[in-house]
Write a protein that holds these residues in place. Sequence first.
Motif, PDB file in Angstrom:
ATOM      1  N   ILE A   1     -19.957   6.224  23.959  1.00 30.33           N
ATOM      2  CA  ILE A   1     -19.248   7.253  24.747  1.00 30.33           C
ATOM      3  C   ILE A   1     -19.385   6.835  26.209  1.00 30.33           C
ATOM      4  CG2 ILE A   1     -19.322   9.665  25.514  1.00 30.33           C
ATOM      5  CD1 ILE A   1     -20.053  10.466  22.686  1.00 30.33           C
ATOM      6  N   LYS A   2     -18.254   6.549  26.862  1.00 33.36           N
ATOM      7  CA  LYS A   2     -18.331   5.980  28.212  1.00 33.36           C
ATOM      8  C   LYS A   2     -17.866   6.951  29.279  1.00 33.36           C
ATOM      9  CE  LYS A   2     -18.428   1.364  26.388  1.00 33.36           C
ATOM     10  NZ  LYS A   2     -17.665   0.800  25.311  1.00 33.36           N
ATOM     11  N   ILE A   3     -17.433   8.132  28.851  1.00 37.09           N
ATOM     12  CA  ILE A   3     -17.085   9.192  29.800  1.00 37.09           C
ATOM     13  C   ILE A   3     -17.193  10.508  29.025  1.00 37.09           C
ATOM     14  CG2 ILE A   3     -14.589   8.924  29.291  1.00 37.09           C
ATOM     15  CD1 ILE A   3     -14.006   9.701  32.215  1.00 37.09           C
ATOM     16  N   VAL A   4     -17.703  11.548  29.685  1.00 33.41           N
ATOM     17  CA  VAL A   4     -17.801  12.847  29.007  1.00 33.41           C
ATOM     18  C   VAL A   4     -16.972  13.856  29.807  1.00 33.41           C
ATOM     19  CG1 VAL A   4     -19.331  14.711  28.262  1.00 33.41           C
ATOM     20  CG2 VAL A   4     -20.128  12.344  28.131  1.00 33.41           C
ATOM     21  N   PHE A   5     -16.052  14.543  29.124  1.00 32.92           N
ATOM     22  CA  PHE A   5     -15.323  15.658  29.726  1.00 32.92           C
ATOM     23  C   PHE A   5     -15.999  16.933  29.231  1.00 32.92           C
ATOM     24  CE2 PHE A   5     -12.248  12.253  29.876  1.00 32.92           C
ATOM     25  CZ  PHE A   5     -11.610  12.444  31.086  1.00 32.92           C
ATOM     26  N   VAL A   6     -16.375  17.803  30.144  1.00 34.51           N
ATOM     27  CA  VAL A   6     -17.039  19.031  29.721  1.00 34.51           C
ATOM     28  C   VAL A   6     -16.312  20.234  30.339  1.00 34.51           C
ATOM     29  CG1 VAL A   6     -18.801  18.792  31.533  1.00 34.51           C
ATOM     30  CG2 VAL A   6     -19.276  20.220  29.567  1.00 34.51           C
ATOM     31  N   HIS A   7     -16.060  21.241  29.491  1.00 34.42           N
ATOM     32  CA  HIS A   7     -15.353  22.424  29.990  1.00 34.42           C
ATOM     33  C   HIS A   7     -16.211  23.129  31.041  1.00 34.42           C
ATOM     34  CE1 HIS A   7     -13.331  26.347  30.056  1.00 34.42           C
ATOM     35  NE2 HIS A   7     -12.265  25.616  29.737  1.00 34.42           N
ATOM     36  N   ARG A   8     -15.554  23.558  32.121  1.00 34.52           N
ATOM     37  CA  ARG A   8     -16.291  24.148  33.250  1.00 34.52           C
ATOM     38  C   ARG A   8     -17.202  25.288  32.828  1.00 34.52           C
ATOM     39  NH1 ARG A   8     -15.477  22.335  38.310  1.00 34.52           N
ATOM     40  NH2 ARG A   8     -13.519  21.219  38.608  1.00 34.52           N
ATOM     41  N   SER A   9     -16.785  26.049  31.795  1.00 32.21           N
ATOM     42  CA  SER A   9     -17.569  27.218  31.391  1.00 32.21           C
ATOM     43  C   SER A   9     -18.943  26.832  30.847  1.00 32.21           C
ATOM     44  CB  SER A   9     -16.800  28.023  30.330  1.00 32.21           C
ATOM     45  OG  SER A   9     -16.577  27.197  29.193  1.00 32.21           O
ATOM     46  N   VAL A  10     -19.100  25.594  30.377  1.00 27.31           N
ATOM     47  CA  VAL A  10     -20.401  25.186  29.824  1.00 27.31           C
ATOM     48  C   VAL A  10     -20.995  23.994  30.588  1.00 27.31           C
ATOM     49  CG1 VAL A  10     -20.047  26.082  27.482  1.00 27.31           C
ATOM     50  CG2 VAL A  10     -19.205  23.787  28.053  1.00 27.31           C
ATOM     51  N   ALA A  11     -20.322  23.601  31.667  1.00 28.87           N
ATOM     52  CA  ALA A  11     -20.711  22.364  32.358  1.00 28.87           C
ATOM     53  C   ALA A  11     -22.141  22.422  32.901  1.00 28.87           C
ATOM     54  CB  ALA A  11     -19.724  22.060  33.486  1.00 28.87           C
ATOM     55  N   ASP A  12     -22.523  23.553  33.525  1.00 33.14           N
ATOM     56  CA  ASP A  12     -23.866  23.598  34.131  1.00 33.14           C
ATOM     57  C   ASP A  12     -24.944  23.436  33.076  1.00 33.14           C
ATOM     58  OD1 ASP A  12     -22.763  23.826  36.554  1.00 33.14           O
ATOM     59  OD2 ASP A  12     -23.137  25.991  36.811  1.00 33.14           O
ATOM     60  N   THR A  13     -24.795  24.196  31.981  1.00 35.10           N
ATOM     61  CA  THR A  13     -25.815  24.123  30.922  1.00 35.10           C
ATOM     62  C   THR A  13     -25.822  22.736  30.295  1.00 35.10           C
ATOM     63  OG1 THR A  13     -25.154  26.383  30.468  1.00 35.10           O
ATOM     64  CG2 THR A  13     -26.677  25.382  28.908  1.00 35.10           C
ATOM     65  N   PHE A  14     -24.633  22.214  30.010  1.00 30.79           N
ATOM     66  CA  PHE A  14     -24.569  20.886  29.389  1.00 30.79           C
ATOM     67  C   PHE A  14     -25.253  19.849  30.281  1.00 30.79           C
ATOM     68  CE2 PHE A  14     -22.680  16.708  28.864  1.00 30.79           C
ATOM     69  CZ  PHE A  14     -22.779  16.514  27.496  1.00 30.79           C
ATOM     70  N   CYS A  15     -24.911  19.862  31.582  1.00 33.98           N
ATOM     71  CA  CYS A  15     -25.459  18.846  32.491  1.00 33.98           C
ATOM     72  C   CYS A  15     -26.984  18.964  32.596  1.00 33.98           C
ATOM     73  CB  CYS A  15     -24.841  18.975  33.878  1.00 33.98           C
ATOM     74  SG  CYS A  15     -23.141  18.385  33.913  1.00 33.98           S
ATOM     75  N   ARG A  16     -27.470  20.225  32.675  1.00 30.74           N
ATOM     76  CA  ARG A  16     -28.929  20.388  32.797  1.00 30.74           C
ATOM     77  C   ARG A  16     -29.631  19.802  31.578  1.00 30.74           C
ATOM     78  NH1 ARG A  16     -31.472  24.525  30.868  1.00 30.74           N
ATOM     79  NH2 ARG A  16     -29.667  25.917  30.993  1.00 30.74           N
ATOM     80  N   ARG A  17     -29.114  20.141  30.373  1.00 34.26           N
ATOM     81  CA  ARG A  17     -29.787  19.649  29.161  1.00 34.26           C
ATOM     82  C   ARG A  17     -29.598  18.137  28.979  1.00 34.26           C
ATOM     83  NH1 ARG A  17     -28.496  24.293  24.705  1.00 34.26           N
ATOM     84  NH2 ARG A  17     -29.113  26.056  25.979  1.00 34.26           N
ATOM     85  N   PHE A  18     -28.431  17.657  29.389  1.00 37.87           N
ATOM     86  CA  PHE A  18     -28.179  16.212  29.284  1.00 37.87           C
ATOM     87  C   PHE A  18     -29.201  15.473  30.157  1.00 37.87           C
ATOM     88  CE2 PHE A  18     -26.103  12.157  30.103  1.00 37.87           C
ATOM     89  CZ  PHE A  18     -25.454  11.857  28.911  1.00 37.87           C
ATOM     90  N   ALA A  19     -29.367  15.959  31.406  1.00 41.30           N
ATOM     91  CA  ALA A  19     -30.301  15.300  32.335  1.00 41.30           C
ATOM     92  C   ALA A  19     -31.734  15.367  31.799  1.00 41.30           C
ATOM     93  CB  ALA A  19     -30.213  15.956  33.709  1.00 41.30           C
ATOM     94  N   GLU A  20     -32.112  16.543  31.230  1.00 44.83           N
ATOM     95  CA  GLU A  20     -33.477  16.669  30.684  1.00 44.83           C
ATOM     96  C   GLU A  20     -33.696  15.672  29.541  1.00 44.83           C
ATOM     97  OE1 GLU A  20     -33.803  21.472  31.507  1.00 44.83           O
ATOM     98  OE2 GLU A  20     -33.601  20.739  29.426  1.00 44.83           O
ATOM     99  N   THR A  21     -32.698  15.584  28.656  1.00 44.87           N
ATOM    100  CA  THR A  21     -32.851  14.706  27.486  1.00 44.87           C
ATOM    101  C   THR A  21     -32.922  13.241  27.913  1.00 44.87           C
ATOM    102  OG1 THR A  21     -31.548  16.320  26.277  1.00 44.87           O
ATOM    103  CG2 THR A  21     -31.908  14.228  25.172  1.00 44.87           C
ATOM    104  N   VAL A  22     -32.068  12.873  28.856  1.00 44.98           N
ATOM    105  CA  VAL A  22     -32.096  11.479  29.338  1.00 44.98           C
ATOM    106  C   VAL A  22     -33.454  11.193  29.989  1.00 44.98           C
ATOM    107  CG1 VAL A  22     -31.084   9.849  31.002  1.00 44.98           C
ATOM    108  CG2 VAL A  22     -29.590  11.312  29.627  1.00 44.98           C
ATOM    109  N   GLY A  23     -33.963  12.183  30.735  1.00 42.40           N
ATOM    110  CA  GLY A  23     -35.240  12.008  31.432  1.00 42.40           C
ATOM    111  C   GLY A  23     -36.388  11.704  30.478  1.00 42.40           C
ATOM    112  N   GLN A  24     -36.274  12.180  29.245  1.00 40.80           N
ATOM    113  CA  GLN A  24     -37.365  11.985  28.273  1.00 40.80           C
ATOM    114  C   GLN A  24     -37.252  10.678  27.491  1.00 40.80           C
ATOM    115  OE1 GLN A  24     -40.183  13.740  28.004  1.00 40.80           O
ATOM    116  NE2 GLN A  24     -39.338  14.653  29.865  1.00 40.80           N
TER     117      GLN A  24
END
Length: 542
Positions: free
Chosen positions: A324-347
């Motif tokens: 997956i080389k680009i992620v489109f995320v709907h604005r309504s869930v973007a903040d939550t998605f980005c926060r969890r994505f960053a946390e998961t990558v961090g681990q």
Amino acid sequence: MTTRVNAPARVFPTTIEDVLAEMRIAYYEAGAQYLIDGQVLRWDGPFQEVLSPVCIGDGQPKPFALGRYPLMTVEQAQKALAAAKRAYDHGCGAWPTMSVADRIGHMEAFIPRMEAVREEVVRLLMWEIGKTLPDARKEFDRTVAYVRETIQALKELDRRSSQFAVEQGFVAQIRRSPLGVVLCMGPYNYPLNETFTTLIPALIMGNTVVFKPPKYGVLMHTPLLRAFAEAFPPGVVNTVYGEGRVVVGPLMESGDVDVLAFIGSARVAAVLKHQHPRPNRLRCVLGLEAKNAGVVLPHADLELAVKECVLGALSYNGQRCTAIKIVFVHRSVADTFCRRFAETVGQLVVGMPWEEDVAITPLPEEGKPQWLKKVVDGAVASGAKIINPSGGTIDGTLYYPAALYPARPEMEVCQVEQFGPVTPIVPYEDEQEVMNWVKSSPVGQQAALFGSDPERLSWLVDRLVNQVCRVNINSQCQRGPDTFPFTGRKDSAEGTLSVSDALRVFSIRSLVAAKANDTNQKIVSEMVRGRHSNFLSTDFIF
Ligand code: G3H
């Protein structure tokens, strides 16, 4: 030693003795070997030194000197092609005229010889291209399974072709025959698997092969040379090493390559095709670039979406054509998605390929971390932020994954195939925006949709299936199972590879037909009954 993405620390070994004894490697002298005309020979010309992406040392660790491979001359490459041509002999050679059952016998003889070198190949995969131990083992085992499945698929194909057709006063037998000399060139990220997914079907259908390993992932083929030499008749498999533009150009220009099986960049594929003097005679089987999008819809299961997008974007450091080389995320869930994505990558665990649970490993391509930095800097300068702590940190050949938000479709990072651990995340309001990006993309391999609303998913599915060749629902993009068709539109692919499709792309239908009169029926029956022909045969291969 390992660390986490969000806490960069020293992970390169100080000395080779710091590496677990069973994972250590010594300078690989055997890389000087090559295979031409059934003989494994030792090269005594110039060599290319191979540096591992794994760095070793105190202070500023240096890439480990892993071995060397032949830098062949044009003349040597032409010898390999000549051997393949002789073995094919315009379709009259022993290999292309051999019965299917006998060719299968040779392939079966190859399998145990291949399995015998598993550990050596796996170790070289780790040291040469930085693939993790579980992934390197998986690549090897999946490839052996692919060989077995190919044999089964050919048996099934042969059983179906063993009948005679009787039509409009004709009796005929229709089979698939080989195409000629195949030039196989695989990519560095799956140097074994992707090379073999063209080489094995090409061989078993009766073609002869010249194969050139990719720029990185060359030494790992060496242990297999003896297996090829022992299992197949001389000239059926030959190897060429060296700089592509030196050794491959002249082979294409000779016009003696009948099929080009190439997995790599669209630019190189176009150059190679155009070098052939008779393009209408050249068949191409190509696996090229991709920019697969993940699309996170409102009401998606975000846990699942994050897990699959992280896996999809970052397994083997994002160096998969199906990543997956680009992620489109709907604005309504973007903040939550980005926060969890960053946390998961961090681990994610950063370290050497053989270390436990490691996910992020050194990159084999020279200068790649610096190139990724340039692309990420460009996005940041245009308003995106790196949302995961320590994202984009460079340590020698290591690049700590960077997730970028908010990315915009016109940014370079959203246009180029990064083939590395960088994930642009683009917010959207309306799925039409996603489709606009997909439509304008020069490539079209796969997409991954994350959602739960059947109507919204269907709207995208019905449009995407005409732009890409596989739409995944609530799972990352991937090639497997290998029995599924694997292909792409636009500049992503030419030809379809699945276990059974690959048998077709490396062959053409040929038939023997006769008017169904008494004389001909008698002659054809005797040809079959007396086993005079390998083509005309009603044998059932068990
Ligand atoms: O690099 C392209 C590979 O064929 C992808 O295979 O999806 O199984 O990792 P994969």
